[in-house]
Design a protein around this motif. Sequence first.
Motif, mmCIF file in Angstrom:
data_model
loop_
_atom_site.group_PDB
_atom_site.id
_atom_site.type_symbol
_atom_site.label_atom_id
_atom_site.label_comp_id
_atom_site.label_asym_id
_atom_site.label_seq_id
_atom_site.Cartn_x
_atom_site.Cartn_y
_atom_site.Cartn_z
ATOM 1 N N ILE A 1 0.859 -1.182 0.000
ATOM 2 C CA ILE A 1 0.000 0.000 0.000
ATOM 3 C C ILE A 1 0.896 1.234 0.000
ATOM 4 O O ILE A 1 1.924 1.259 0.684
ATOM 5 C CB ILE A 1 -0.928 0.036 1.238
ATOM 6 C CG1 ILE A 1 -1.856 -1.180 1.255
ATOM 7 C CG2 ILE A 1 -1.733 1.329 1.290
ATOM 8 C CD1 ILE A 1 -2.718 -1.278 2.513
ATOM 9 N N ILE A 2 0.516 2.252 -0.767
ATOM 10 C CA ILE A 2 1.221 3.535 -0.778
ATOM 11 C C ILE A 2 0.225 4.631 -0.433
ATOM 12 O O ILE A 2 -0.886 4.668 -0.980
ATOM 13 C CB ILE A 2 1.835 3.832 -2.163
ATOM 14 C CG1 ILE A 2 2.940 2.831 -2.493
ATOM 15 C CG2 ILE A 2 2.378 5.257 -2.229
ATOM 16 C CD1 ILE A 2 3.458 2.948 -3.916
ATOM 17 N N THR A 3 0.597 5.511 0.474
ATOM 18 C CA THR A 3 -0.209 6.697 0.736
ATOM 19 C C THR A 3 0.531 7.914 0.181
ATOM 20 O O THR A 3 1.766 7.982 0.237
ATOM 21 C CB THR A 3 -0.466 6.898 2.241
ATOM 22 O OG1 THR A 3 0.774 7.031 2.935
ATOM 23 C CG2 THR A 3 -1.233 5.702 2.810
ATOM 24 N N SER A 4 -0.217 8.868 -0.369
ATOM 25 C CA SER A 4 0.407 10.060 -0.952
ATOM 26 C C SER A 4 -0.499 11.267 -0.770
ATOM 27 O O SER A 4 -1.711 11.131 -0.594
ATOM 28 C CB SER A 4 0.695 9.836 -2.441
ATOM 29 O OG SER A 4 -0.514 9.652 -3.156
ATOM 30 N N ALA A 5 0.100 12.444 -0.801
ATOM 31 C CA ALA A 5 -0.641 13.707 -0.680
ATOM 32 C C ALA A 5 0.329 14.826 -1.050
ATOM 33 O O ALA A 5 1.172 14.652 -1.931
ATOM 34 C CB ALA A 5 -1.206 13.869 0.732
ATOM 35 N N ALA B 1 -4.129 10.233 -1.911
ATOM 36 C CA ALA B 1 -4.464 9.000 -2.613
ATOM 37 C C ALA B 1 -3.835 7.815 -1.900
ATOM 38 O O ALA B 1 -2.701 7.880 -1.445
ATOM 39 C CB ALA B 1 -3.974 9.051 -4.056
ATOM 40 N N VAL B 2 -4.615 6.734 -1.814
ATOM 41 C CA VAL B 2 -4.126 5.463 -1.295
ATOM 42 C C VAL B 2 -4.093 4.488 -2.466
ATOM 43 O O VAL B 2 -5.113 4.255 -3.109
ATOM 44 C CB VAL B 2 -5.042 4.916 -0.184
ATOM 45 C CG1 VAL B 2 -4.473 3.621 0.381
ATOM 46 C CG2 VAL B 2 -5.239 5.948 0.916
ATOM 47 N N LEU B 3 -2.919 3.949 -2.758
ATOM 48 C CA LEU B 3 -2.763 2.966 -3.820
ATOM 49 C C LEU B 3 -2.596 1.587 -3.187
ATOM 50 O O LEU B 3 -1.789 1.429 -2.257
ATOM 51 C CB LEU B 3 -1.534 3.278 -4.683
ATOM 52 C CG LEU B 3 -1.626 4.425 -5.689
ATOM 53 C CD1 LEU B 3 -1.767 5.780 -5.009
ATOM 54 C CD2 LEU B 3 -0.402 4.432 -6.612
ATOM 55 N N VAL B 4 -3.348 0.616 -3.659
ATOM 56 C CA VAL B 4 -3.267 -0.739 -3.099
ATOM 57 C C VAL B 4 -2.962 -1.735 -4.214
ATOM 58 O O VAL B 4 -3.430 -1.584 -5.352
ATOM 59 C CB VAL B 4 -4.572 -1.146 -2.372
ATOM 60 C CG1 VAL B 4 -4.847 -0.205 -1.211
ATOM 61 C CG2 VAL B 4 -5.765 -1.139 -3.328
ATOM 62 N N ASN B 5 -2.171 -2.740 -3.890
ATOM 63 C CA ASN B 5 -1.866 -3.750 -4.899
ATOM 64 C C ASN B 5 -2.992 -4.787 -4.974
ATOM 65 O O ASN B 5 -3.950 -4.766 -4.186
ATOM 66 C CB ASN B 5 -0.501 -4.394 -4.655
ATOM 67 C CG ASN B 5 -0.428 -5.206 -3.370
ATOM 68 O OD1 ASN B 5 -1.438 -5.554 -2.758
ATOM 69 N ND2 ASN B 5 0.793 -5.531 -2.959
ATOM 70 N N GLU B 6 -2.872 -5.695 -5.922
ATOM 71 C CA GLU B 6 -3.953 -6.658 -6.154
ATOM 72 C C GLU B 6 -4.102 -7.626 -4.998
ATOM 73 O O GLU B 6 -5.206 -8.063 -4.677
ATOM 74 C CB GLU B 6 -3.700 -7.420 -7.460
ATOM 75 C CG GLU B 6 -4.783 -8.408 -7.838
ATOM 76 C CD GLU B 6 -6.171 -7.776 -8.041
ATOM 77 O OE1 GLU B 6 -7.193 -8.489 -7.866
ATOM 78 O OE2 GLU B 6 -6.236 -6.563 -8.366
ATOM 79 N N LYS B 7 -2.993 -7.981 -4.353
ATOM 80 C CA LYS B 7 -3.069 -8.886 -3.204
ATOM 81 C C LYS B 7 -4.000 -8.323 -2.135
ATOM 82 O O LYS B 7 -4.850 -9.038 -1.586
ATOM 83 C CB LYS B 7 -1.665 -9.096 -2.606
ATOM 84 C CG LYS B 7 -1.639 -10.011 -1.393
ATOM 85 C CD LYS B 7 -0.250 -10.096 -0.767
ATOM 86 C CE LYS B 7 -0.015 -8.955 0.204
ATOM 87 N NZ LYS B 7 1.246 -9.132 0.982
#
Length: 455
Positions: free
Chosen positions: A282-286, A298-304
């Motif tokens: 997971i990546i958090t960004s702002a 934005a929160v980016l999450v992988n497929e897992k």
Amino acid sequence: MKPTWLADRDIASVMHPYTNLKKHLDVGPVMITRGEGIYLYDENDRALLDGAAGQWCSSLGYGKANARIAKVASDALIDLPYSHIFRHQSHKSVVELSEKLLALAPVPMSKVMLQCSGSEANDTAVKMVWYYWAGRNQPQRRKIISRMGSYHGSTCASLSLTGNTDYYRSFGLPLDGFLKVSGLNYYRTGLPGETEDQFTDRLAKELEDLIVKEGPDTIAAFWADPVQGNAGALPPPKGYFEKVQKILKKYDIVFVVDEVICGFGRTGEWWGTQRYGLEPDIITSAKGLSSAMQPISAVLVNEKIFSVIAAESDRLGSFIHGYTYAGHPVTTAVTVEVIKVYEELDIVGHVKGLERQFQAILESFRDHPLIGNVSGVGLLGGLEMVKDKETKTAFPKEFGLAPKIEAAGRSHGVLVRVIADRLVFAPPLIITAEELDKLAAGARAALDDVYASMA
């Protein structure tokens, strides 16, 4: 001459964050009235070179150069001033932005969830992690490990992630289950005779020992910012993340990377993740995401992670989480345009081009009597201030180091930020080589003034 509008305003009506509220009633604020380029102007129209990009975030600076972005905001306010993204509803720019973020992602990511601030992004990621483990029939995996010196936000969960005990006082925080390991300041916390490699090994062992002690089947996630911003722009020691990631994989622990400060060019790559070879789930960004022109994260999450969350939401009927203004059509339209500007300016290449000069500037401060150590990456750096270089003695809190340095900086036309005992540089990413030299000169003059006052 102060503008006349100030005379008719009750400037004490505002409750300011991270401020001594009682003292503020007496001293009042520094009023900022406009900005142009990398300069802000106060109520006396005095130019102040913004050496901290506001709150690490105004990457494109201020003023007329951003007129095209203002036009996008204006058009969006007319076309669609608001539309939520709850319950299957969407709109054009939220899709465009999410697609773009997935294309820019440093490692393969599956989905994007937009929020309104870095604190919200990290708070959301905490809930996602817990939801994920519930979906894997391991709801006991609730504990989250982060590092001292890291800052992850001001909401109850994100502040519990934050590794600064000063921030907890009188709030009844942190919440239970938020565990901490040591920060990364080798200069301050390295043991006598300990090499940097040995320091890294000790930190990795501390993390694994904590996991084993608490029980791996109780640990949900490990949280880390690539460079510890709130520790004073502190990069990791050599080999740190390589060792940490092996431990996380060994115990099947979710890795969340907080890119709120480091993302979007600040470290000389699009993401700090790329700079340090990270493999987050997971990546958090702002912050730099919109160059602070609109409140967005934005929160980016992988497929897992996403596949389990999606299945759990199907089992329960809905993923019941969200904020009213998340994915706001004006905010997302502006952010799409900001990213276009980044690409057109080759902002990452620009930062890379300045990095050698920036590092040389940081190194040039080693001769100052108040500077014990320097470190940095990209256009993010810090100077470790000491009362005595030989003993590494820190300034006592009652000395008031931060307000003195910051006030002295303003007197020399620069806005600098002090965190703990570190003077931080994080200028707008559009800064030029000449402006970097001006920032350095103003900061050195501020240090000279404070040193002279100690005599």
